[in-house]
Design a protein around this motif. Structure first.
Motif, mmCIF file in Angstrom:
data_model
loop_
_atom_site.group_PDB
_atom_site.id
_atom_site.type_symbol
_atom_site.label_atom_id
_atom_site.label_comp_id
_atom_site.label_asym_id
_atom_site.label_seq_id
_atom_site.Cartn_x
_atom_site.Cartn_y
_atom_site.Cartn_z
ATOM 1 N N ASP A 40 35.379 33.875 24.842
ATOM 2 C CA ASP A 40 35.080 32.832 23.855
ATOM 3 C C ASP A 40 36.141 32.771 22.757
ATOM 4 O O ASP A 40 36.331 31.728 22.120
ATOM 5 C CB ASP A 40 33.701 33.075 23.229
ATOM 6 C CG ASP A 40 32.566 32.735 24.176
ATOM 7 O OD1 ASP A 40 32.810 31.990 25.149
ATOM 8 O OD2 ASP A 40 31.433 33.209 23.956
ATOM 9 N N ALA A 41 36.836 33.895 22.534
ATOM 10 C CA ALA A 41 37.881 33.935 21.507
ATOM 11 C C ALA A 41 39.212 33.376 22.012
ATOM 12 O O ALA A 41 40.207 33.396 21.285
ATOM 13 C CB ALA A 41 38.076 35.369 21.019
ATOM 14 N N GLY A 42 39.237 32.895 23.241
ATOM 15 C CA GLY A 42 40.435 32.261 23.778
ATOM 16 C C GLY A 42 41.454 33.220 24.353
ATOM 17 O O GLY A 42 42.621 32.862 24.519
ATOM 18 N N ALA A 43 41.038 34.425 24.706
ATOM 19 C CA ALA A 43 41.980 35.408 25.258
ATOM 20 C C ALA A 43 42.460 34.986 26.642
ATOM 21 O O ALA A 43 41.706 34.398 27.415
ATOM 22 C CB ALA A 43 41.310 36.780 25.335
ATOM 23 N N GLY A 64 42.914 37.377 21.887
ATOM 24 C CA GLY A 64 42.337 36.125 21.411
ATOM 25 C C GLY A 64 42.630 35.830 19.949
ATOM 26 O O GLY A 64 43.562 36.382 19.357
ATOM 27 N N ARG A 65 41.811 34.971 19.365
ATOM 28 C CA ARG A 65 42.060 34.498 17.999
ATOM 29 C C ARG A 65 41.876 35.580 16.942
ATOM 30 O O ARG A 65 42.449 35.522 15.873
ATOM 31 C CB ARG A 65 41.130 33.316 17.684
ATOM 32 C CG ARG A 65 41.478 32.047 18.437
ATOM 33 C CD ARG A 65 40.609 30.902 18.005
ATOM 34 N NE ARG A 65 39.226 31.102 18.419
ATOM 35 C CZ ARG A 65 38.729 30.711 19.592
ATOM 36 N NH1 ARG A 65 39.529 30.141 20.478
ATOM 37 N NH2 ARG A 65 37.469 30.908 19.898
ATOM 38 N N THR A 115 38.441 46.597 15.788
ATOM 39 C CA THR A 115 39.725 46.353 15.125
ATOM 40 C C THR A 115 40.206 44.967 15.512
ATOM 41 O O THR A 115 40.195 44.617 16.701
ATOM 42 C CB THR A 115 40.767 47.392 15.558
ATOM 43 O OG1 THR A 115 40.232 48.703 15.394
ATOM 44 C CG2 THR A 115 42.040 47.258 14.733
ATOM 45 N N SER A 116 40.643 44.176 14.499
ATOM 46 C CA SER A 116 41.001 42.799 14.809
ATOM 47 C C SER A 116 42.078 42.282 13.858
ATOM 48 O O SER A 116 42.212 42.757 12.717
ATOM 49 C CB SER A 116 39.762 41.899 14.727
ATOM 50 O OG SER A 116 40.039 40.620 15.248
ATOM 51 N N ARG A 117 42.798 41.287 14.353
ATOM 52 C CA ARG A 117 43.830 40.648 13.534
ATOM 53 C C ARG A 117 43.965 39.196 13.961
ATOM 54 O O ARG A 117 44.060 38.894 15.151
ATOM 55 C CB ARG A 117 45.173 41.368 13.702
ATOM 56 C CG ARG A 117 46.303 40.754 12.881
ATOM 57 C CD ARG A 117 47.587 41.529 13.097
ATOM 58 N NE ARG A 117 48.689 40.940 12.359
ATOM 59 C CZ ARG A 117 49.934 41.425 12.351
ATOM 60 N NH1 ARG A 117 50.197 42.529 13.070
ATOM 61 N NH2 ARG A 117 50.878 40.839 11.663
ATOM 62 N N THR A 118 43.978 38.303 12.986
ATOM 63 C CA THR A 118 44.180 36.881 13.259
ATOM 64 C C THR A 118 45.668 36.561 13.224
ATOM 65 O O THR A 118 46.495 37.363 12.769
ATOM 66 C CB THR A 118 43.436 36.022 12.228
ATOM 67 O OG1 THR A 118 43.915 36.360 10.916
ATOM 68 C CG2 THR A 118 41.931 36.260 12.297
ATOM 69 N N ALA A 119 46.032 35.354 13.681
ATOM 70 C CA ALA A 119 47.443 34.985 13.787
ATOM 71 C C ALA A 119 48.122 34.926 12.421
ATOM 72 O O ALA A 119 49.318 35.238 12.293
ATOM 73 C CB ALA A 119 47.562 33.644 14.502
ATOM 74 N N ASP A 120 47.391 34.517 11.381
ATOM 75 C CA ASP A 120 47.994 34.360 10.057
ATOM 76 C C ASP A 120 47.815 35.577 9.153
ATOM 77 O O ASP A 120 48.206 35.556 7.980
ATOM 78 C CB ASP A 120 47.421 33.124 9.365
ATOM 79 C CG ASP A 120 45.895 33.188 9.275
ATOM 80 O OD1 ASP A 120 45.303 34.140 9.813
ATOM 81 O OD2 ASP A 120 45.308 32.280 8.659
ATOM 82 N N THR A 147 41.577 41.362 19.358
ATOM 83 C CA THR A 147 40.489 42.264 18.966
ATOM 84 C C THR A 147 40.349 43.392 19.974
ATOM 85 O O THR A 147 40.477 43.167 21.188
ATOM 86 C CB THR A 147 39.152 41.491 18.883
ATOM 87 O OG1 THR A 147 39.285 40.419 17.947
ATOM 88 C CG2 THR A 147 38.017 42.405 18.458
ATOM 89 N N THR A 148 40.068 44.587 19.462
ATOM 90 C CA THR A 148 39.706 45.719 20.310
ATOM 91 C C THR A 148 38.351 46.238 19.851
ATOM 92 O O THR A 148 38.154 46.505 18.669
ATOM 93 C CB THR A 148 40.735 46.852 20.226
ATOM 94 O OG1 THR A 148 41.973 46.410 20.770
ATOM 95 C CG2 THR A 148 40.252 48.077 21.010
ATOM 96 N N VAL A 149 37.426 46.356 20.789
ATOM 97 C CA VAL A 149 36.110 46.927 20.495
ATOM 98 C C VAL A 149 35.991 48.222 21.282
ATOM 99 O O VAL A 149 36.123 48.219 22.512
ATOM 100 C CB VAL A 149 34.971 45.966 20.865
ATOM 101 C CG1 VAL A 149 33.620 46.588 20.512
ATOM 102 C CG2 VAL A 149 35.134 44.630 20.156
ATOM 103 N N GLN A 150 35.738 49.308 20.564
ATOM 104 C CA GLN A 150 35.583 50.616 21.201
ATOM 105 C C GLN A 150 34.160 51.092 21.000
ATOM 106 O O GLN A 150 33.683 51.199 19.879
ATOM 107 C CB GLN A 150 36.573 51.617 20.599
ATOM 108 C CG GLN A 150 36.453 53.019 21.183
ATOM 109 C CD GLN A 150 37.536 53.942 20.682
ATOM 110 O OE1 GLN A 150 38.726 53.687 20.879
ATOM 111 N NE2 GLN A 150 37.136 55.014 20.007
ATOM 112 N N VAL A 151 33.476 51.361 22.112
ATOM 113 C CA VAL A 151 32.087 51.823 22.090
ATOM 114 C C VAL A 151 32.054 53.226 22.678
ATOM 115 O O VAL A 151 32.407 53.423 23.845
ATOM 116 C CB VAL A 151 31.171 50.874 22.888
ATOM 117 C CG1 VAL A 151 29.740 51.387 22.903
ATOM 118 C CG2 VAL A 151 31.227 49.469 22.308
#
Length: 616
Positions: A40-43, A64-65, A115-120, A147-151
């Motif tokens: 859904d995040a466009g990856a 993704g975004r 952990t996540s980072r947007t383009a801007d 984005t990285t999700v660690q469970v």
């Protein structure tokens, strides 16, 4: 009064853990939710890493975004989502996720780090939450866009749930199946899966038909693609495309059935019923078809908000969807001819000119077809001898059945000639083996045909065609049968009155809870009318359609064709054998007999050479 009887608000942790019981069953459930978020995040690339089946560690990274810094804590809250705002958004939702419960539920039963980072953004940010410590901790981190999700340590704080997990191998198999389903849904996305530091999948994005076929072969095996038919049909705002396995490529269980609605994998009763109907005439008893199918339609015409895990959907017009699926699949399977399977001979295995001198000269052109097409002398009594089976037995049929037999025993329109310059798909007969099999030679090599099974299918299809042209005649009952029904069943019978009439039934409403059956199809006069009508009504209410009447009629026609087909140990002439081969090439579903068994097989020259170690 005890404390348990006092109404109180649940704590956020307990509420999330209850929700987790619906959403998070095992590591595979976690993977499904996180993969949906990534898509859904466009990856266009997703990396999945698991340890100990995903119980110890499950890490999913996408490009993704990303999620903005200030929204990271909110992402872990229940009912927090960026995908819908109002009811209208839900009614036409096109994203895979929308409930806003996944991350909150997962974090309540594990140690979660996002952990996540947007383009801007100048840098990435990280948020952590684990089990009872529901207060999220946000801090800077290093991470590319995405984005990285660690469970980690799934169910570490709910031991009772952890006890229900299976072995590491079983849990990883479930997780791998989830990745497989996602990879089949999104050819444009690259998927990389590792387990215990070992690479399992390395799937590159697939943009053309060849690369899509390559991905399916990687996930389902080369044999599926070799035995699958492509399908792409669009009608009335519905489009069905994908691949359907030939009936000969059936499975002992439903483990290779992938169906997607607008990119969402679903397991739907209506879909399953339509598929079973389409394969009914060609699939061996107790076997399951294999397929990868994609249904596309207006999102407003399907409700995806009917189950917490979103595996089920509800169509606004279930009947039209069912009919479309059935007709598309049924037609695709019916149109398979022997020539489709052997249309591309290997250039190095072409027959030598001397091997086809006689047949290429038109030796069997214009032949009679099995000598079984003379009309019977008596419509009410068809002798066994005239249909080529054991002359000691005789089968008596009623007038309508005899008329159907007369229709299919009559010669087909046109002549059955073969161009002298080409060899037909099933080739030309060269011998009969043990009175059971026909041996024929075509461009690829050797063709073996089960003559009884093949002739049975040819006769069965002609019977069905004749019956369809004549229609189903009704037979009035001397004493009408009264059937007690619910008000809902009565309404269904009245709404489908015209359809029942076309099938040869005449139903009359006697009151609010009963109907009278005054007429039934003539071919089904031995059937229990009340049970049949009630079963048909049950199908109509659940699926919007029913094929039970046609199924009963087809069973009778199949029995007739089985008794009428040429029997084992009947010696056929070369002309008769070739006539049967030509009939098979123009008959629908001729690759299987009426019971789903194969009617013929091919041994090409490569396979024959291997048997004798030639070329080694």
């Amino acid at each position: 009064m005890s404390n348990t009887a006092v109404i109180h608000l649940l704590s956020p942790l307990l509420a999330n853990q209850i929700a987790a019981g619906e959403v998070v069953e095992r590591p595979a459930s976690v993977a499904k939710e996180l993969l949906e978020n990534a898509l859904d995040a466009g990856a266009n690339r997703i990396d999945i890493e698991a340890e100990e089946g995903g119980v110890k560690l499950l890490r999913i990274r996408d490009n993704g975004r990303g999620i903005a810094h200030q929204q990271l804590p909110l992402a872990l809250e229940r009912h927090a989502t960026s995908k819908i705002v109002e009811l209208a958004d839900l009614e036409g939702v096109s994203t895979l996720g929308f409930r806003g419960e996944a991350l909150a539920s997962i974090s309540s039963v594990s140690r979660l780090c996002l952990t996540s980072r947007t383009a801007d953004a100048e840098q990435a940010w990280q948020v952590e939450a684990q089990g009872r410590q529901m207060e999220p901790l946000v801090q800077p981190a290093a991470h590319p866009q995405g984005t990285t999700v660690q469970v980690s340590d799934l169910f570490y704080n709910t031991p009772a749930r952890r006890k229900f997990l299976r072995t590491e191998r079983t849990e990883f198999d479930h997780l791998q199946e989830v990745v497989k389903r996602m990879a089949l849904a999104r050819f444009d996305v690259a998927f990389h899966l590792r387990h215990n530091n070992r690479s399992i999948y390395a799937l590159h994005s697939a943009t053309d038909e060849q690369s899509k076929a390559r991905r399916i072969a990687q996930l389902l095996g080369d044999e599926f693609m070799e035995q699958a038919l492509p399908i792409d049909i669009e009608r009335n705002g519905l489009r069905l495309w994908g691949w359907v396995g030939l009936p000969t490529f059936s499975r002992s269980q439903a483990d290779m059935q992938y169906f997607y609605v607008n990119g969402r994998t679903v397991r739907d009763k209506l879909v399953g019923h339509a598929v079973r109907q389409a394969y009914r005439d060609v699939l061996y008893g107790g076997r399951f078809p294999a397929f990868v199918l994609y249904l596309e339609l207006d999102p407003n015409k399907v409700d995806v908000n009917v189950h917490p895990t979103k595996h089920e959907v509800r169509f606004r017009d279930g009947r039209s969807v069912h009919d479309f699926l059935y007709s598309a699949l049924n037609r695709t399977l019916a149109e398979v001819r022997p020539g489709d399977a052997v249309s591309a001979p290997a250039s190095s295995q072409m027959l030598a000119p001397s091997a086809v001198t006689g047949v290429m000269a038109g030796e069997f052109a214009g032949q009679n077809e099995l000598g079984l097409r003379d009309s019977p002398t008596e419509q009410s009594n068809i002798s066994a001898r005239s249909f080529g089976y054991d002359s000691r037995s005789t089968v008596n049929f009623s007038a309508p059945q005899s008329q159907a037999y007369q229709a299919f025993t009559a010669p087909l329109m046109g002549e059955n000639t073969v161009a002298e310059t080409e060899i037909p798909p099933l080739g030309y007969a060269i011998a009969q083996l043990k009175g059971i099999y026909i041996l024929a030679e075509n461009q690829l090599g050797l063709v073996l045909v089960d003559m009884h099974a093949a002739h049975e299918r040819v006769m069965y299809e002609r019977l069905k065609t004749a019956m369809a042209q004549e229609g189903l005649r009704g037979q009035p009952l001397l004493v009408p049968q009264t059937l007690s029904l619910s008000a809902r069943e009565i309404d269904c019978a009245e709404q489908n009155a015209q359809w029942f009439n076309q099938l040869g039934f005449e139903l009359q409403t006697l009151g609010e809870e009963s109907i009278a059956i005054r007429q039934i199809p003539a071919l089904l006069k031995q059937a229990h009318a009340a049970d049949l009508v009630q079963a048909v009504l049950a199908d109509l209410m659940e699926y919007g359609s029913s094929d039970r009447v046609q199924a009963h009629i087809n069973e009778l026609l199949a029995t007739m064709s089985c008794h009428g087909a040429v029997r084992a140990n009947r010696q056929l002439s070369i002309a008769e054998m070739n006539a049967l081969l030509r009939d098979m090439e123009i008959t629908e579903r001729s690759g299987q007999c009426n019971h789903g068994r194969p009617t013929w097989t091919q041994l090409n020259m490569t396979e024959l050479d291997a048997l004798f170690l030639r070329g080694r």
